[in-house]
Design a protein around this motif. Sequence first.
Motif, PDB file in Angstrom:
ATOM      1  N   ASP A 119     -14.249   0.930   0.715  1.00 40.31           N
ATOM      2  CA  ASP A 119     -14.237   0.944  -0.860  1.00 40.31           C
ATOM      3  C   ASP A 119     -14.431   2.107  -1.510  1.00 40.31           C
ATOM      4  O   ASP A 119     -14.275   2.454  -2.466  1.00 40.31           O
ATOM      5  CB  ASP A 119     -15.381  -0.067  -1.270  1.00 40.31           C
ATOM      6  N   ARG A 120     -14.656   3.281  -0.406  1.00 39.66           N
ATOM      7  CA  ARG A 120     -14.700   4.462  -0.948  1.00 39.66           C
ATOM      8  C   ARG A 120     -13.380   5.198  -1.131  1.00 39.66           C
ATOM      9  O   ARG A 120     -12.435   5.296  -0.339  1.00 39.66           O
ATOM     10  CB  ARG A 120     -15.614   5.469   0.052  1.00 39.66           C
ATOM     11  N   GLU A 156      -6.976   0.562   1.346  1.00 42.36           N
ATOM     12  CA  GLU A 156      -8.128   1.440   0.858  1.00 42.36           C
ATOM     13  C   GLU A 156      -7.774   1.511  -0.911  1.00 42.36           C
ATOM     14  O   GLU A 156      -6.596   1.775  -1.191  1.00 42.36           O
ATOM     15  CB  GLU A 156      -8.300   2.701   1.180  1.00 42.36           C
ATOM     16  N   PRO A 157      -8.830   1.614  -1.745  1.00 37.39           N
ATOM     17  CA  PRO A 157      -8.803   2.114  -3.064  1.00 37.39           C
ATOM     18  C   PRO A 157      -8.301   3.555  -3.020  1.00 37.39           C
ATOM     19  O   PRO A 157      -8.398   4.139  -2.257  1.00 37.39           O
ATOM     20  CB  PRO A 157     -10.065   1.878  -3.883  1.00 37.39           C
ATOM     21  N   ALA A 161     -13.234  -3.065  -8.800  1.00 32.83           N
ATOM     22  CA  ALA A 161     -12.051  -3.279  -9.400  1.00 32.83           C
ATOM     23  C   ALA A 161     -11.194  -2.448  -9.678  1.00 32.83           C
ATOM     24  O   ALA A 161     -11.302  -1.139  -9.274  1.00 32.83           O
ATOM     25  CB  ALA A 161     -12.550  -3.987 -10.718  1.00 32.83           C
ATOM     26  N   THR A 162      -9.968  -2.755 -10.205  1.00 33.01           N
ATOM     27  CA  THR A 162      -8.948  -1.655 -10.393  1.00 33.01           C
ATOM     28  C   THR A 162      -9.430  -0.997 -11.952  1.00 33.01           C
ATOM     29  O   THR A 162      -9.573  -1.859 -12.826  1.00 33.01           O
ATOM     30  CB  THR A 162      -7.701  -2.310 -10.596  1.00 33.01           C
ATOM     31  N   VAL A 163      -9.269   0.387 -12.061  1.00 36.40           N
ATOM     32  CA  VAL A 163      -9.639   0.924 -13.421  1.00 36.40           C
ATOM     33  C   VAL A 163      -8.607   1.951 -13.822  1.00 36.40           C
ATOM     34  O   VAL A 163      -8.079   2.574 -12.852  1.00 36.40           O
ATOM     35  CB  VAL A 163     -10.918   1.963 -12.853  1.00 36.40           C
ATOM     36  N   ARG A 202      -6.683  -0.772  -6.705  1.00 34.43           N
ATOM     37  CA  ARG A 202      -7.126  -1.366  -5.532  1.00 34.43           C
ATOM     38  C   ARG A 202      -5.829  -1.750  -4.492  1.00 34.43           C
ATOM     39  O   ARG A 202      -4.935  -1.612  -5.094  1.00 34.43           O
ATOM     40  CB  ARG A 202      -7.869  -2.787  -5.645  1.00 34.43           C
ATOM     41  N   PRO A 203      -5.878  -1.789  -3.295  1.00 32.35           N
ATOM     42  CA  PRO A 203      -4.684  -1.732  -2.575  1.00 32.35           C
ATOM     43  C   PRO A 203      -3.902  -3.218  -2.779  1.00 32.35           C
ATOM     44  O   PRO A 203      -2.803  -3.211  -2.409  1.00 32.35           O
ATOM     45  CB  PRO A 203      -5.160  -1.821  -0.942  1.00 32.35           C
TER      46      PRO A 203
END
Length: 325
Positions: A5-6, A127-128, A157-159, A214-215
Amino acid sequence: MANHDRVTKAVIPAAGLGTRFLPATKAMPKEMLPVVDKPAIQYVVEEAVDAGLHDVLMITGRNKNALENHFDRNAELEETLVKKGDTDRLEKVNYSTALADMHYVRQGDPKGLGHAVLRAKMHVGREPFAVLLGDDIIDARDDLLKRMLQVQAERHATVVALLEVDPDSIHLYGAAAVEETDEDDVVRITGLVEKPDKEHAPSNYAIIGRYVLRPEVFDVLERTEPGRGGEIQLTDALQSMAEAPDWTGGVYGVVFRGRRYDTGDRLDYIKAIIRLAIDREDLGPELRPWLREFASELEDEPVEFVEEMPADPTGPIQTLSARDN
Ligand code: UTP
């Protein structure tokens, strides 16, 4: 939720045609236009690196050579500057070479921003990742991407980045329908509309060119049909993600209140150069008094516009075959 998540990777789409800037962009990407003395794209790569993202994937189109060359060595130039003992300029030349771990992928046809982002799938993996538009400059003195990465890490989340704009210009952007959260600069996005009329805009919050995705966005983009202008729109994919928070984590917006320049727009490009040059130690002291004087002269001067293009010296355009005959 994915284990990794990094965020470590930045994707910079720079494959658009830049038609608003023709003829300057006929043989050169608009991202290479200089803003004071650096191409716009260098500000964007510097911003990614400053936020800790050293792995940069650039999505390029035709005329990609100038972009690649800018972040590569130029041995001949280096040698000349070494011989002259011009260490200051040598440092400037070497700086962009060593800035980031650069990667490139071609988009092929410019089928839209969503299509460009999808080209990053192989490189990014599950990965994000951050997306920074190559023609959007965020003033280095105002943090945005770092804050977005923080919100992504907290909310998984997606930002996206939001800017409150004049209702009369919302039709130039993607507009977001939002709900408040417990944080003053963060909103939850419930819907998105690409370039709405003033009357149909869900808010005055415009999406600007920074995203932490996010992927799952790749899965969504693969199923996204061409939308407005026949292009695969990232906004449409984000809309689907906002509607399905269970498996996408939802979409949040960070409200940016700092300085942003859209260098793909001619007027904003000119403003960017003035705004950034005026605060520069090497240019500001001379530019400031000149600008003041110029502005005061403008007040009394009658307007005399210059023609955008000189009269056509050859008459109607002839095709090669017509000339050959
Ligand atoms: P814009 O719509 O501002 O770029 O896309 P454009 O199409 O080049 O501009 P005009 O309207 O013709 O002047 C926003 C960003 O998305 C990239 C552009 O390079 C720009 O950074 N983009 C757009 C792509 O990489 N591929 C595309 O197919 C479209």
